[in-house]
Structures are given as structure tokens and as C-alpha cells.
Design a protein around this motif. Structure first.
Motif, PDB file in Angstrom:
ATOM      1  N   THR A 109      41.026 -71.562  57.584  1.00 19.37           N
ATOM      2  CA  THR A 109      41.992 -72.766  57.712  1.00 19.37           C
ATOM      3  C   THR A 109      42.734 -72.769  56.234  1.00 19.37           C
ATOM      4  OG1 THR A 109      42.315 -74.744  57.876  1.00 19.37           O
ATOM      5  CG2 THR A 109      40.142 -74.366  57.034  1.00 19.37           C
ATOM      6  N   GLN A 110      44.062 -72.966  56.349  1.00 22.54           N
ATOM      7  CA  GLN A 110      44.974 -73.179  55.188  1.00 22.54           C
ATOM      8  C   GLN A 110      45.254 -74.563  54.976  1.00 22.54           C
ATOM      9  OE1 GLN A 110      45.909 -70.615  53.021  1.00 22.54           O
ATOM     10  NE2 GLN A 110      44.041 -69.707  53.855  1.00 22.54           N
ATOM     11  N   SER A 111      44.568 -75.337  56.160  1.00 24.07           N
ATOM     12  CA  SER A 111      44.846 -76.895  56.257  1.00 24.07           C
ATOM     13  C   SER A 111      43.588 -77.690  56.166  1.00 24.07           C
ATOM     14  CB  SER A 111      45.907 -77.055  57.375  1.00 24.07           C
ATOM     15  OG  SER A 111      45.144 -76.620  58.710  1.00 24.07           O
ATOM     16  N   GLY A 112      43.452 -78.302  57.266  1.00 27.81           N
ATOM     17  CA  GLY A 112      42.248 -79.247  57.293  1.00 27.81           C
ATOM     18  C   GLY A 112      41.033 -78.540  57.802  1.00 27.81           C
ATOM     19  N   GLY A 113      39.876 -78.960  57.320  1.00 26.73           N
ATOM     20  CA  GLY A 113      38.581 -78.432  57.881  1.00 26.73           C
ATOM     21  C   GLY A 113      37.657 -78.408  56.618  1.00 26.73           C
ATOM     22  N   THR A 114      36.379 -79.127  56.754  1.00 32.83           N
ATOM     23  CA  THR A 114      35.433 -79.069  55.475  1.00 32.83           C
ATOM     24  C   THR A 114      33.954 -78.813  56.254  1.00 32.83           C
ATOM     25  OG1 THR A 114      34.758 -81.263  55.550  1.00 32.83           O
ATOM     26  CG2 THR A 114      36.944 -80.648  54.341  1.00 32.83           C
ATOM     27  N   PRO A 115      32.916 -78.789  55.575  1.00 33.42           N
ATOM     28  CA  PRO A 115      31.725 -78.648  56.135  1.00 33.42           C
ATOM     29  C   PRO A 115      31.201 -79.715  56.335  1.00 33.42           C
ATOM     30  CG  PRO A 115      31.850 -77.170  54.086  1.00 33.42           C
ATOM     31  CD  PRO A 115      32.823 -77.699  54.199  1.00 33.42           C
ATOM     32  N   TYR A 116      31.906 -80.751  55.779  1.00 36.31           N
ATOM     33  CA  TYR A 116      31.290 -82.309  56.104  1.00 36.31           C
ATOM     34  C   TYR A 116      32.026 -82.813  57.452  1.00 36.31           C
ATOM     35  CZ  TYR A 116      31.003 -81.964  51.118  1.00 36.31           C
ATOM     36  OH  TYR A 116      30.611 -81.543  49.634  1.00 36.31           O
ATOM     37  N   GLY A 117      32.791 -82.075  58.038  1.00 38.26           N
ATOM     38  CA  GLY A 117      33.366 -82.408  58.873  1.00 38.26           C
ATOM     39  C   GLY A 117      34.861 -82.110  59.286  1.00 38.26           C
TER      40      GLY A 117
ATOM     41  N   ALA B 214      40.602 -76.031  66.753  1.00 31.42           N
ATOM     42  CA  ALA B 214      39.325 -75.229  66.820  1.00 31.42           C
ATOM     43  C   ALA B 214      37.965 -75.936  66.181  1.00 31.42           C
ATOM     44  CB  ALA B 214      39.339 -73.759  66.543  1.00 31.42           C
ATOM     45  N   LEU B 215      38.216 -76.403  64.979  1.00 30.51           N
ATOM     46  CA  LEU B 215      37.104 -77.035  64.364  1.00 30.51           C
ATOM     47  C   LEU B 215      36.835 -78.703  64.910  1.00 30.51           C
ATOM     48  CD1 LEU B 215      38.074 -76.187  60.715  1.00 30.51           C
ATOM     49  CD2 LEU B 215      36.202 -75.282  61.957  1.00 30.51           C
ATOM     50  N   CYS B 216      37.582 -79.162  65.511  1.00 36.28           N
ATOM     51  CA  CYS B 216      37.633 -80.344  66.124  1.00 36.28           C
ATOM     52  C   CYS B 216      36.559 -80.100  67.420  1.00 36.28           C
ATOM     53  CB  CYS B 216      38.800 -81.098  66.868  1.00 36.28           C
ATOM     54  SG  CYS B 216      39.466 -81.793  65.324  1.00 36.28           S
ATOM     55  N   PHE B 217      37.004 -79.036  68.235  1.00 34.07           N
ATOM     56  CA  PHE B 217      36.320 -78.702  69.397  1.00 34.07           C
ATOM     57  C   PHE B 217      34.925 -78.240  69.230  1.00 34.07           C
ATOM     58  CE2 PHE B 217      35.223 -75.812  72.955  1.00 34.07           C
ATOM     59  CZ  PHE B 217      35.565 -76.324  74.009  1.00 34.07           C
ATOM     60  N   GLU B 218      34.956 -77.293  67.903  1.00 36.59           N
ATOM     61  CA  GLU B 218      33.252 -76.943  67.751  1.00 36.59           C
ATOM     62  C   GLU B 218      32.568 -78.262  67.209  1.00 36.59           C
ATOM     63  OE1 GLU B 218      32.150 -73.913  68.052  1.00 36.59           O
ATOM     64  OE2 GLU B 218      33.861 -73.387  69.228  1.00 36.59           O
ATOM     65  N   GLN B 219      32.994 -78.971  66.576  1.00 34.72           N
ATOM     66  CA  GLN B 219      32.325 -80.331  65.899  1.00 34.72           C
ATOM     67  C   GLN B 219      31.707 -81.108  67.372  1.00 34.72           C
ATOM     68  OE1 GLN B 219      33.544 -82.079  62.454  1.00 34.72           O
ATOM     69  NE2 GLN B 219      32.713 -83.961  63.022  1.00 34.72           N
ATOM     70  N   GLY B 220      32.643 -81.156  68.285  1.00 33.82           N
ATOM     71  CA  GLY B 220      32.150 -81.805  69.564  1.00 33.82           C
ATOM     72  C   GLY B 220      31.218 -80.990  70.305  1.00 33.82           C
ATOM     73  N   LYS B 221      31.218 -79.844  70.224  1.00 34.32           N
ATOM     74  CA  LYS B 221      30.269 -78.863  70.938  1.00 34.32           C
ATOM     75  C   LYS B 221      28.907 -78.972  70.201  1.00 34.32           C
ATOM     76  CE  LYS B 221      30.527 -74.521  71.962  1.00 34.32           C
ATOM     77  NZ  LYS B 221      30.828 -73.125  71.864  1.00 34.32           N
ATOM     78  N   ARG B 222      29.032 -78.835  68.848  1.00 31.50           N
ATOM     79  CA  ARG B 222      27.582 -78.770  68.021  1.00 31.50           C
ATOM     80  C   ARG B 222      27.006 -80.238  68.077  1.00 31.50           C
ATOM     81  NH1 ARG B 222      25.967 -78.697  61.737  1.00 31.50           N
ATOM     82  NH2 ARG B 222      24.153 -77.523  62.285  1.00 31.50           N
TER      83      ARG B 222
ATOM     84  N   ASN C 219      29.577 -72.473  59.005  1.00 36.82           N
ATOM     85  CA  ASN C 219      30.698 -71.505  58.893  1.00 36.82           C
ATOM     86  C   ASN C 219      30.412 -70.210  60.014  1.00 36.82           C
ATOM     87  OD1 ASN C 219      28.241 -70.303  58.108  1.00 36.82           O
ATOM     88  ND2 ASN C 219      29.051 -69.263  55.871  1.00 36.82           N
ATOM     89  N   ALA C 220      29.786 -70.617  60.793  1.00 36.24           N
ATOM     90  CA  ALA C 220      29.646 -69.678  62.062  1.00 36.24           C
ATOM     91  C   ALA C 220      30.956 -69.589  62.847  1.00 36.24           C
ATOM     92  CB  ALA C 220      28.538 -70.184  63.140  1.00 36.24           C
ATOM     93  N   HIS C 221      31.680 -70.651  62.877  1.00 34.70           N
ATOM     94  CA  HIS C 221      33.066 -70.550  63.269  1.00 34.70           C
ATOM     95  C   HIS C 221      34.142 -70.118  62.238  1.00 34.70           C
ATOM     96  CE1 HIS C 221      36.757 -71.244  65.531  1.00 34.70           C
ATOM     97  NE2 HIS C 221      36.072 -71.519  66.561  1.00 34.70           N
TER      98      HIS C 221
END
Length: 196
Positions: free
Chosen positions: A152-160, A179-187, A144-146
């Protein structure tokens, strides 16, 4: 050989493929190269063998691509709360890598897309984890740092990362989903660097 992160996905309508490329952007922003690979369709009727190289899009993943990666992102659309059968079929062929321990201690994450908000996104993400655990991989989710994860009101979960495409796949990825896709790649890339 320079270390790379493999992004392995199956996509039917294109949303999961787009997510794979956004995750690659996040990885490459950290300075690690990526290989983006897909898997072929499967069918119960065998009349003609599929070409070993697809006519368009990303090329098919080999066991060597998987064995040699420094980290892994796996994506699939939801199929009744599970990963799609072409991706499951690919994992079913990875016993030689399991026997050799080729994926031990490598970081991995998962991502998905579904037609509706309640289309089984979280259970699909969870369905992709058992092969990764069995291969001895280290699983990363999203934190949840991001702010996009909480807003989000659409996709996005702590699982991925996830995306809600609409029942006719008419919805484009939202700014939060991207943004979550980008952040997941960065992480994932940051973890590969720490372990390297």
C-alpha cells in the motif's frame, strides 16, 4: 440468538463508515452476520436532545448490542492522534459491561481514517485499544499474509485497516485499503468461528 459481530464506528465525513461496511463484507463472506452501529454526536451545549434514532445512516449502538456480540470491530477517524470524542464518550458509558465481564475473551480489531498520511493513524488505532484491553477482549491486527499490507502507498497498518482521505476528504479508498478492510473482517470472523 444467532452469534453476530458488531461493527461500532463513528464517522464525520463518511470514510470510516465506508470502511465499516467493507469490514462487514469480509465478515459476512465467512458466513457470520453483522450488526453495524454508530454513536451520536456530542456537544458542550445542550439545547435539544438528539433523536434516539438517526435520521439517516446506521442506527446508534446500545450497550446490549455490545454485550451480546461474539466479536467486535471498532472504527474512528483520527482526532489529533486519538479516537474521536463521540466514540470515547460511548466507551465511557460501558462500566456496567466491564463490571459484568460481558466482553471477556471476545476477539476485537480497530480501524481508522485520517486526512493525511501523517495524520496520526497508528496512534489513533492504539488509542482505541485500551478500552478493549480493560474489557478483557483479545486484540487482532492485520498480518503480512495479505500483500496489500506491504504494497500500500496509502493506508494500512499491522494495527488495523486505515485510509488516507486527503485534507478535503476527496480521496476514495484505494484498492489496497479496501482489500485490507475486507481481510480484517475475514480474520475477525475466522477467529470468532474458532472460538465458537
Amino acid at each position: 440468538m444467532q452469534p453476530y459481530i458488531l461493527i461500532l464506528y463513528y464517522s464525520k465525513s463518511g470514510a470510516t463508515r465506508e470502511m465499516a461496511h467493507l469490514i462487514a463484507d469480509g465478515i459476512e463472506a465467512i458466513g457470520i452476520p453483522t450488526k453495524i452501529r454508530t454513536v451520536p454526536e456530542i456537544t458542550t451545549v445542550v439545547e435539544v436532545a438528539a433523536a434516539s434514532i438517526p435520521e439517516q445512516g446506521d442506527i446508534y449502538c446500545s450497550l446490549e448490542d455490545l454485550a451480546d456480540c461474539a466479536g467486535l470491530a471498532v472504527g474512528s477517524p483520527t482526532r489529533f492522534g486519538n479516537m474521536a470524542s463521540p466514540l470515547k464518550y460511548f466507551w465511557d458509558q460501558t462500566t456496567p459491561l466491564w463490571l459484568s465481564g460481558a466482553l471477556h475473551n471476545k476477539p476485537a480489531c480497530v480501524f481508522t481514517a485520517s486526512g493525511s498520511m501523517h495524520g496520526g493513524q497508528e496512534s489513533t488505532l492504539l488509542s482505541m485499544l485500551p478500552p478493549l484491553f480493560h474489557h478483557g477482549m483479545m486484540i487482532l491486527g492485520l498480518t503480512n499474509a495479505h500483500p496489500a499490507l506491504s504494497n500500500t502507498q496509502s493506508g494500512g497498518t499491522p494495527y488495523g485497516a486505515s485510509h488516507v482521505s486527503g485534507t478535503r476528504h476527496e480521496k476514495k479508498l484505494s484498492s489496497e485499503e479496501k482489500a485490507l478492510c475486507f481481510e480484517q473482517g475475514k480474520r475477525l470472523a475466522e477467529m470468532v468461528q474458532k472460538l465458537g
